[in-house]
Design an enzyme around this catalytic site. Structure first.
Site, PDB file in Angstrom:
ATOM      1  N   CYS A  44     -18.498  13.172  26.468  1.00 54.22           N
ATOM      2  CA  CYS A  44     -18.110  14.022  27.604  1.00 54.22           C
ATOM      3  C   CYS A  44     -16.604  14.132  27.729  1.00 54.22           C
ATOM      4  CB  CYS A  44     -18.717  13.495  28.898  1.00 54.22           C
ATOM      5  SG  CYS A  44     -18.099  11.870  29.376  1.00 54.22           S
ATOM      6  N   GLY A 101       0.827  -1.207   0.000  1.00 60.02           N
ATOM      7  CA  GLY A 101       0.000   0.000   0.000  1.00 60.02           C
ATOM      8  C   GLY A 101       0.855   1.248   0.000  1.00 60.02           C
ATOM      9  N   LEU A 150      -0.162   4.259  -1.479  1.00 59.52           N
ATOM     10  CA  LEU A 150      -0.653   5.251  -2.440  1.00 59.52           C
ATOM     11  C   LEU A 150      -1.561   6.232  -1.705  1.00 59.52           C
ATOM     12  CD1 LEU A 150      -1.112   6.406  -5.266  1.00 59.52           C
ATOM     13  CD2 LEU A 150      -2.787   4.588  -5.668  1.00 59.52           C
ATOM     14  N   ASP A 188      -5.013  13.198  -1.502  1.00 58.86           N
ATOM     15  CA  ASP A 188      -4.726  14.595  -1.173  1.00 58.86           C
ATOM     16  C   ASP A 188      -5.833  15.160  -0.290  1.00 58.86           C
ATOM     17  OD1 ASP A 188      -3.441  16.974  -1.106  1.00 58.86           O
ATOM     18  OD2 ASP A 188      -3.427  17.309  -3.265  1.00 58.86           O
ATOM     19  N   TYR A 189      -5.710  14.958   1.026  1.00 56.93           N
ATOM     20  CA  TYR A 189      -6.745  15.420   1.948  1.00 56.93           C
ATOM     21  C   TYR A 189      -6.879  16.938   1.951  1.00 56.93           C
ATOM     22  CZ  TYR A 189      -7.000  10.756   4.115  1.00 56.93           C
ATOM     23  OH  TYR A 189      -7.171   9.424   4.355  1.00 56.93           O
TER      24      TYR A 189
END
Length: 664
Positions: free
Chosen positions: A533, A321, A323, A326-327
């Site tokens: 809470c 993995g 890859l 683009d957050y």
């Protein structure tokens, strides 16, 4: 927490009377200028960055609503606000998780298309077969969608545990799709994987620990099944993300070079070296720099060709993995971004493997990638509604010079004198006076009433200074903490721990923005608080155009009017990793597909009821009801409760057990 209408707010530049300061309502966090009516869709696009992180799936329409195009550039779009209203009419209450299987299909198509283009570009004589890591999202409808959408591409699954192996065996349909078996393994795990080959599954057991070699050899001999094995290598190249320790000498999984050589010797001794056909490596999730990927590919390619030269029947090259997506939309080497495209990634993978094999005159392998985040993230949108807003409290204050404490009068004088020339100095003065007031109160020299006046005046001074700064649009040194002090808290109907655990645990950034009113200028700065809470149950970091912001621009909240927020790109890991903090369970979830008439609801997955959540922590709802019935009978007998009250209490108790864990 009712908001006051805009007309009731004082003008930020208006001076009150010295003798009597009356401020009924807090001044707005952002100056509402005369240009308010000129706020455009384009302004919202720029502010929230939707054109950077949302393309090609998310945009804003002329109504100021977010739209979703599940098939990207190949299909129609849906108005997300209207969709939410329609779902609410179906009694699907917020918080609500909306899945778009069409986005999954589009992502799989794009990934396979990118590798197809790379294979053509470099005249690569091998092929590509992707697999989806089930750990990214094990929800049944998601896995089914991935299997169905990937069927034409022989798209398989990757598992990391026995439960995930059982899921994959039940869901996979295409006999040519690969089933990569990773994770810790015992004899039963390996036996199941090997026996599955008799059923036509293309299972490949990847050795992650040296001890698994002997297990695989012994199990294969016992079952009389020739296995297909892979080896996960510990690379010296390490990832640049939070998961960089997935590689290197201290990585949790994988074999060192010396261990790989020992595995080769054991397989030779068992006359099973031809069973070794796959090399696997993984340098971490969400790799932000393409340079890191290139470095790992160079090293792994050399391991691959050397295994071939040592006599292994190498056929598969599994790049794992990593890859990224683009957050924040910055296209940069930043943990919430990536400085490469999916096509760049495919090109570099294909080129590196081809060069290594060509140099040694070896046949190129079938390329495998375990891209989970890149496939699953975009398909999920979490919708929540704002329940109320907590603003800085300010109250009417009467000041009489001859009666109030000198500290109160000094604070009031500063308030009267604040202007654009002295706002920086005034801010530092009031910070000091507030501290003095707290100290005087602790030692008994300031009473509660005067301390309240000091506190309220402090906030009014801060608001007035902020108003001047926003009005003049000028940066002042030393005022960096001012906005942070004045943020509003927007209380939202969800649990960070259940729906966005990475936001809490590793400060992962997700795009967050209103899904409507985007043709209006947001006039508030705020953070989001959930229903738990726990003080950690909040989102206080947001994506900006160039940096992380400690606030989100939001619209004024009006009691009785819905205000919906969307949290995007959250389809990887969040749904499955959520915890039951405060016993808030899974949210309602729907799967929406496009059709010829618009859209249809493919699946509805109801969120947990309170009884279901309580069962997770070993409480039996029937026993609880019976316990409460006995307690009400006792209260009735002792005349502490009327018959009507006891009936009403039990009714509420039983209904609550059947209801959604979130607010309605």
């Amino acid at each position: 927490m009712k908001e006051i209408s805009p007309s009731q707010n004082l003008n930020v530049l208006e001076k009150p009377l010295v003798q009597k300061i009356i401020n009924l309502d807090p001044i707005k966090k952002l100056e509402k200028s005369s240009a308010q009516s000129q706020w455009s869709i384009q302004d919202s696009e720029e502010l929230y960055g939707i054109n950077r992180w949302g393309i090609p799936y998310f945009s804003i329409n002329n109504l100021g609503h977010i739209t979703v195009a599940p098939k990207g550039n190949r299909g129609r779009s849906l108005d997300l606000f209207k969709l939410v209203k329609a779902l609410e009419e179906r009694s699907l209450n917020l918080p609500l998780l909306i899945h778009f299987p069409d986005i999954i299909e589009d992502r799989i198509e794009e990934l396979n298309s990118c590798f197809a283009h790379a294979i053509t570009r470099y005249n690569y004589e091998g092929s590509y077969q992707g697999v989806f890591p089930i750990k990214v999202n094990q929800q049944r409808h998601i896995v089914q969608a991935i299997v169905n959408c990937g069927n034409n591409h022989k798209y398989g699954l990757e598992v990391g545990s026995k439960p995930e192996l059982l899921i994959a065996l039940a869901q996979l349909k295409e006999s040519n799709a690969l089933l990569i078996c990773n994770g810790y393994k015992d004899q039963k795990y390996i036996e199941t994987a090997l026996l599955a080959r008799r059923l036509g599954y293309q299972t490949i057991v990847v050795v992650e620990q040296l001890s698994e070699i002997k297990l695989a050899i012994d199990t294969a001999k016992t079952q009389g099944i020739r296995p297909v094995l892979g080896i996960r290598a510990k690379l010296s190249s390490k990832g640049d993300s939070r998961w960089g320790n997935s590689a290197g000498d201290k990585a949790k999984f994988g074999l060192t070079i010396s261990e790989i050589m020992e595995a080769i010797e054991q397989l030779k001794a068992a006359e099973m070296l031809e069973s070794l056909q796959l090399l696997h490596f993984h340098i971490g999730s969400q790799i932000s720099s393409i340079a890191t990927i290139k470095e790992a590919l160079t090293e792994a390619s050399q391991i691959y060709v050397n295994l071939s030269q040592l006599g292994a029947s190498m056929k598969y090259f599994d790049v794992g993995g990593g890859l990224g997506i683009d957050y924040d939309g910055s296209h940069s080497h930043f943990p919430a971004s990536k400085n490469y495209s999916m096509q760049n990634y495919a090109n570099d993978v294909v080129a590196a493997i081809k060069i290594a094999c060509e140099t040694q005159k070896l046949k190129v392998p079938i390329i495998i990638s375990e891209s989970g985040r890149a496939i699953a993230s975009h398909q999920s949108v979490l919708l929540t509604n704002v329940l109320g807003v907590d603003k800085i409290p300010t109250f009417p204050i009467d000041i009489e010079k001859d009666k109030c404490h000198s500290l109160v009068q000094e604070m009031a004088n500063i308030y009267d004198a604040i202007n654009s020339a002295n706002c920086q100095e005034s801010y530092h003065d009031i910070l000091q006076l507030k501290k003095e007031g707290e100290s005087l109160f602790s030692f008994g020299y300031l009473n509660l009433k005067d301390r309240a006046k000091v506190e309220s005046l402090f906030w009014q001074c801060c608001q007035r200074i902020q108003g001047i700064v926003n009005h003049t649009n000028t940066g002042f040194d030393g005022l960096e903490t001012l906005n942070e002090l004045l943020f509003s808290t927007y209380y939202c109907n969800f649990s960070v721990f259940q729906s966005l655990p990475d936001s809490w645990a590793i400060e992962q950034l997700f795009p967050v923005m209103p899904i409507h009113r985007l043709n209006e200028k947001p006039t508030e700065l705020g953070i989001l608080a959930d229903l738990t809470c726990d003080s950690d149950g909040q989102i206080a970091k947001f994506i900006g155009s160039q940096e992380v912001k400690p606030h989100l621009e939001l619209h004024q909240f009006y009691e009785g009017q819905p205000y919906y927020l969307g949290i995007f790109l959250s389809g990887a890991y969040q749904e499955i990793m959520g915890s039951l903090h405060n016993l808030f369970g899974d949210t309602n979830a729907v799967h929406v597909r496009l059709d010829s008439e618009g859209y249809h609801i493919e699946h509805v997955v109801r969120g947990n009821s309170m009884a279901e959540v309580l069962k997770y922590v070993q409480y039996d709802s029937q026993d609880m009801v019976e316990t409460m019935r006995q307690k009400t009978e006792k209260a009735l007998k002792e005349k502490r409760l009327t018959l009507k009250e006891s009936w009403l209490f039990l009714k509420h108790y039983e209904e609550a057990l059947c209801n959604y864990t979130y607010l309605r």
